[in-house]
Motif scaffolding. Structure first.
Motif, PDB file in Angstrom:
ATOM      1  N   PHE A 146       0.812  -1.211   0.000  1.00 39.61           N
ATOM      2  CA  PHE A 146       0.000   0.000   0.000  1.00 39.61           C
ATOM      3  C   PHE A 146       0.849   1.265   0.000  1.00 39.61           C
ATOM      4  CE2 PHE A 146      -2.148   3.339   2.485  1.00 39.61           C
ATOM      5  CZ  PHE A 146      -3.267   3.532   1.708  1.00 39.61           C
ATOM      6  N   LEU A 147       1.975   1.188   0.664  1.00 35.39           N
ATOM      7  CA  LEU A 147       2.877   2.333   0.742  1.00 35.39           C
ATOM      8  C   LEU A 147       3.293   2.815  -0.656  1.00 35.39           C
ATOM      9  CD1 LEU A 147       5.962   2.291   3.084  1.00 35.39           C
ATOM     10  CD2 LEU A 147       6.280   2.643   0.664  1.00 35.39           C
ATOM     11  N   PHE A 148       3.572   1.866  -1.538  1.00 34.50           N
ATOM     12  CA  PHE A 148       4.002   2.244  -2.886  1.00 34.50           C
ATOM     13  C   PHE A 148       2.852   2.870  -3.672  1.00 34.50           C
ATOM     14  CE2 PHE A 148       7.333  -0.515  -1.548  1.00 34.50           C
ATOM     15  CZ  PHE A 148       8.456   0.015  -2.140  1.00 34.50           C
ATOM     16  N   TYR A 149       1.665   2.365  -3.419  1.00 34.03           N
ATOM     17  CA  TYR A 149       0.506   2.969  -4.062  1.00 34.03           C
ATOM     18  C   TYR A 149       0.278   4.396  -3.550  1.00 34.03           C
ATOM     19  CZ  TYR A 149      -4.249   4.335  -4.818  1.00 34.03           C
ATOM     20  OH  TYR A 149      -5.348   5.079  -5.117  1.00 34.03           O
ATOM     21  N   LEU A 150       0.308   4.525  -2.235  1.00 33.99           N
ATOM     22  CA  LEU A 150       0.090   5.839  -1.612  1.00 33.99           C
ATOM     23  C   LEU A 150       1.082   6.870  -2.150  1.00 33.99           C
ATOM     24  CD1 LEU A 150      -1.464   7.255   0.806  1.00 33.99           C
ATOM     25  CD2 LEU A 150       0.474   6.617   2.216  1.00 33.99           C
ATOM     26  N   LEU A 151       2.338   6.512  -2.106  1.00 39.55           N
ATOM     27  CA  LEU A 151       3.364   7.447  -2.576  1.00 39.55           C
ATOM     28  C   LEU A 151       3.245   7.658  -4.093  1.00 39.55           C
ATOM     29  CD1 LEU A 151       6.511   7.517  -3.937  1.00 39.55           C
ATOM     30  CD2 LEU A 151       5.760   9.255  -2.315  1.00 39.55           C
ATOM     31  N   GLY A 152       3.014   6.568  -4.804  1.00 40.28           N
ATOM     32  CA  GLY A 152       2.913   6.666  -6.267  1.00 40.28           C
ATOM     33  C   GLY A 152       1.795   7.598  -6.688  1.00 40.28           C
ATOM     34  N   ALA A 177      -4.087   9.822 -11.702  1.00 34.44           N
ATOM     35  CA  ALA A 177      -3.025   9.609 -10.700  1.00 34.44           C
ATOM     36  C   ALA A 177      -2.980   8.138 -10.264  1.00 34.44           C
ATOM     37  CB  ALA A 177      -3.239  10.522  -9.491  1.00 34.44           C
ATOM     38  N   ASP A 178      -4.138   7.512 -10.159  1.00 34.30           N
ATOM     39  CA  ASP A 178      -4.148   6.073  -9.843  1.00 34.30           C
ATOM     40  C   ASP A 178      -3.471   5.273 -10.951  1.00 34.30           C
ATOM     41  OD1 ASP A 178      -5.399   6.240  -7.375  1.00 34.30           O
ATOM     42  OD2 ASP A 178      -7.415   5.984  -8.204  1.00 34.30           O
ATOM     43  N   CYS A 179      -3.773   5.646 -12.188  1.00 34.10           N
ATOM     44  CA  CYS A 179      -3.164   4.972 -13.333  1.00 34.10           C
ATOM     45  C   CYS A 179      -1.637   5.169 -13.318  1.00 34.10           C
ATOM     46  CB  CYS A 179      -3.778   5.524 -14.616  1.00 34.10           C
ATOM     47  SG  CYS A 179      -3.199   4.729 -16.124  1.00 34.10           S
ATOM     48  N   MET A 180      -1.219   6.390 -13.042  1.00 38.07           N
ATOM     49  CA  MET A 180       0.228   6.690 -13.015  1.00 38.07           C
ATOM     50  C   MET A 180       0.918   5.953 -11.862  1.00 38.07           C
ATOM     51  SD  MET A 180      -0.251  10.743 -13.857  1.00 38.07           S
ATOM     52  CE  MET A 180       1.438  11.344 -13.752  1.00 38.07           C
ATOM     53  N   ALA A 181       0.210   5.812 -10.733  1.00 40.33           N
ATOM     54  CA  ALA A 181       0.774   5.021  -9.631  1.00 40.33           C
ATOM     55  C   ALA A 181       0.940   3.572 -10.068  1.00 40.33           C
ATOM     56  CB  ALA A 181      -0.131   5.110  -8.401  1.00 40.33           C
ATOM     57  N   GLY A 182      -0.049   3.074 -10.808  1.00 38.02           N
ATOM     58  CA  GLY A 182       0.050   1.709 -11.326  1.00 38.02           C
ATOM     59  C   GLY A 182       1.219   1.554 -12.278  1.00 38.02           C
ATOM     60  N   ALA A 183       1.404   2.545 -13.140  1.00 45.44           N
ATOM     61  CA  ALA A 183       2.516   2.484 -14.098  1.00 45.44           C
ATOM     62  C   ALA A 183       3.864   2.534 -13.380  1.00 45.44           C
ATOM     63  CB  ALA A 183       2.414   3.639 -15.103  1.00 45.44           C
ATOM     64  N   TYR A 184       3.949   3.386 -12.386  1.00 47.13           N
ATOM     65  CA  TYR A 184       5.181   3.509 -11.582  1.00 47.13           C
ATOM     66  C   TYR A 184       5.526   2.171 -10.947  1.00 47.13           C
ATOM     67  CZ  TYR A 184       6.872   4.411  -6.694  1.00 47.13           C
ATOM     68  OH  TYR A 184       7.461   4.363  -5.463  1.00 47.13           O
ATOM     69  N   ILE A 185       4.533   1.505 -10.384  1.00 46.29           N
ATOM     70  CA  ILE A 185       4.807   0.214  -9.754  1.00 46.29           C
ATOM     71  C   ILE A 185       5.070  -0.855 -10.809  1.00 46.29           C
ATOM     72  CG2 ILE A 185       3.826  -1.609  -8.308  1.00 46.29           C
ATOM     73  CD1 ILE A 185       2.293   0.691  -6.827  1.00 46.29           C
ATOM     74  N   GLY A 186       4.186  -0.937 -11.809  1.00 44.19           N
ATOM     75  CA  GLY A 186       4.320  -1.990 -12.830  1.00 44.19           C
ATOM     76  C   GLY A 186       5.631  -1.891 -13.593  1.00 44.19           C
ATOM     77  N   ARG A 237      -4.842  -0.707 -15.142  1.00 41.03           N
ATOM     78  CA  ARG A 237      -4.508  -0.338 -16.539  1.00 41.03           C
ATOM     79  C   ARG A 237      -3.087   0.200 -16.603  1.00 41.03           C
ATOM     80  NH1 ARG A 237      -7.083   3.888 -18.401  1.00 41.03           N
ATOM     81  NH2 ARG A 237      -8.649   4.003 -16.738  1.00 41.03           N
ATOM     82  N   GLY A 238      -2.741   1.058 -15.663  1.00 35.97           N
ATOM     83  CA  GLY A 238      -1.374   1.570 -15.614  1.00 35.97           C
ATOM     84  C   GLY A 238      -0.372   0.495 -15.270  1.00 35.97           C
ATOM     85  N   TYR A 239      -0.750  -0.319 -14.299  1.00 39.24           N
ATOM     86  CA  TYR A 239       0.149  -1.383 -13.856  1.00 39.24           C
ATOM     87  C   TYR A 239       0.501  -2.307 -15.027  1.00 39.24           C
ATOM     88  CZ  TYR A 239       1.966  -5.333 -11.232  1.00 39.24           C
ATOM     89  OH  TYR A 239       2.775  -6.336 -10.771  1.00 39.24           O
ATOM     90  N   GLU A 240      -0.497  -2.661 -15.812  1.00 38.25           N
ATOM     91  CA  GLU A 240      -0.256  -3.629 -16.890  1.00 38.25           C
ATOM     92  C   GLU A 240       0.293  -2.988 -18.154  1.00 38.25           C
ATOM     93  OE1 GLU A 240      -4.078  -5.551 -17.023  1.00 38.25           O
ATOM     94  OE2 GLU A 240      -3.699  -6.355 -14.998  1.00 38.25           O
TER      95      GLU A 240
END
Ligand SMILES: [Zn+2]
Length: 249
Positions: A146-152, A177-186, A237-240
Motif C-alpha cells: 500500500f505504501l508504494f501505491y500511496l506514494l505513487g 493519478a491512480d493509473c500513473m501510480a500503477g505504471a510507476y509500480i508496474g 490499466r497503468g500497472y499492466e
C-alpha cells in the motif's frame, strides 16, 4: 486532485485561489487500524536500504521502518519520473520535500492546516505530506504494498502539475493519478527494481477498495476520486500497460 484548499471558500476568487493553491487530499478516511500482513514489494539493487529486507511477518512495523520504506519509495519515484521525462527530452525536477506529520494543522498547505488521516500533494509548496500514524495503520491493515501505491499516487499529482495537466473534474485528475501510480509500480516491477511478493496484487486491490468513494457520491462532485471499481481499473490499466494507458504515452 483532491480537495482544493481554495474551493472550500465559495466566491468570485475561488477559481483564482485554486490556480495557486492546491492540496490534493487523496486518501482520507476509509481505512481503519487493523490486522496483518503479507510480505510486500521490496526495492532491489541500489534502492534497497539496509533495513529493507526485514519485513515484517509479525505485523509490528514501526514508524521508523515505515518512514525508511517511504523514502525508498520516493527515491524510486524520482528515478522513474526522471527517466520518463528524459525519454521525452524534458528535465524532471523532483518533488521538493516529503513531510511526515502526526497532528492536525501541524503542516499547512497554502495557509490551511492539513487534517489528520490523510496524505496529500500540496502544489503550493511542492511537497507531499502524510499523517504517519494513519499511514502506518493502513500499511498494517492492507499490507506494505500500500505504501508504494500511496506514494505513487501523490507523486503523480506532482507530475501532473509539472506537465500542466488540469482536468475539469477532480475524478479525472484522481483516476489518472491512480493509473500513473500503477505504471510507476508496474514498470519498476518489469525492470526488476521492485519485486512483488505473493499477495501484493491482492493488497493493491484491497487498498483501492478502501479508498473508493461512497457509491452515492456523484462522480462530478468536487473531491470525487472514483468508486473502488473505477480506481482499481485505472490502477491496473497503468500497472499492466504503463503510461500509455494513462494518456501519457
Ligand atoms: Zn489524489
Amino acid at each position: 486532485m483532491g480537495e482544493k484548499a481554495g474551493r472550500r471558500r465559495p466566491g468570485p476568487l475561488a477559481g483564482l485561489l485554486v490556480a495557486v493553491v492546491v492540496a490534493a487530499g487523496c486518501m482520507g478516511g476509509g481505512l481503519d487500524q487493523g490486522e496483518p500482513e503479507q510480505p510486500g514489494p521490496r526495492p532491489n539493487g541500489p534502492a534497497a536500504s539496509p533495513g529493507a529486507d526485514s519485513t515484517r511477518a509479525d505485523g509490528t512495523t514501526s514508524v521508523a521502518e515505515f518512514k525508511q520504506d517511504f523514502s525508498d519509495a520516493v527515491g524510486i519515484a524520482e528515478r522513474y519520473w526522471t527517466d520518463r521525462f528524459r525519454a521525452s527530452g524534458k528535465q524532471f525536477q523532483p518533488i521538493r520535500r516529503v513531510v511526515p506529520y502526526t497532528r492536525s494543522g501541524e503542516v499547512s498547505c497554502g495557509g490551511e492546516g492539513l487534517p489528520r488521516n490523510n496524505a496529500v500533494y500540496c502544489s503550493a509548496g511542492d511537497f507531499i505530506a502524510y499523517d504517519v500514524n494513519w499511514s502506518v495503520g493502513a500499511f498494517r491493515q492492507v499490507g506494505d504494498a500500500f505504501l508504494f501505491y500511496l506514494l505513487g499516487h501523490e507523486y503523480a499529482h506532482g507530475v501532473q502539475v509539472r506537465l500542466g495537466i488540469r482536468y475539469n473534474f477532480t475524478i479525472q485528475q484522481e483516476l489518472q493519478a491512480d493509473c500513473m501510480a500503477g505504471a510507476y509500480i508496474g514498470d519498476n516491477v518489469r525492470s526488476g527494481t521492485l519485486t512483488l511478493a505473493e499477495g501484493d496484487l491482492d493488497e493493491f486491490r484491497e487498498g483501492l477498495l478502501a479508498v473508493g468513494d461512497d457509491p452515492n457520491q456523484p462522480w462530478f462532485a468536487e473531491g470525487s476520486h472514483g468508486t473502488a471499481e473505477q480506481r482499481t481499473d485505472s490502477f491496473f490499466r497503468g500497472y499492466e500497460n504503463s503510461l500509455d494507458a494513462c494518456g501519457l504515452g
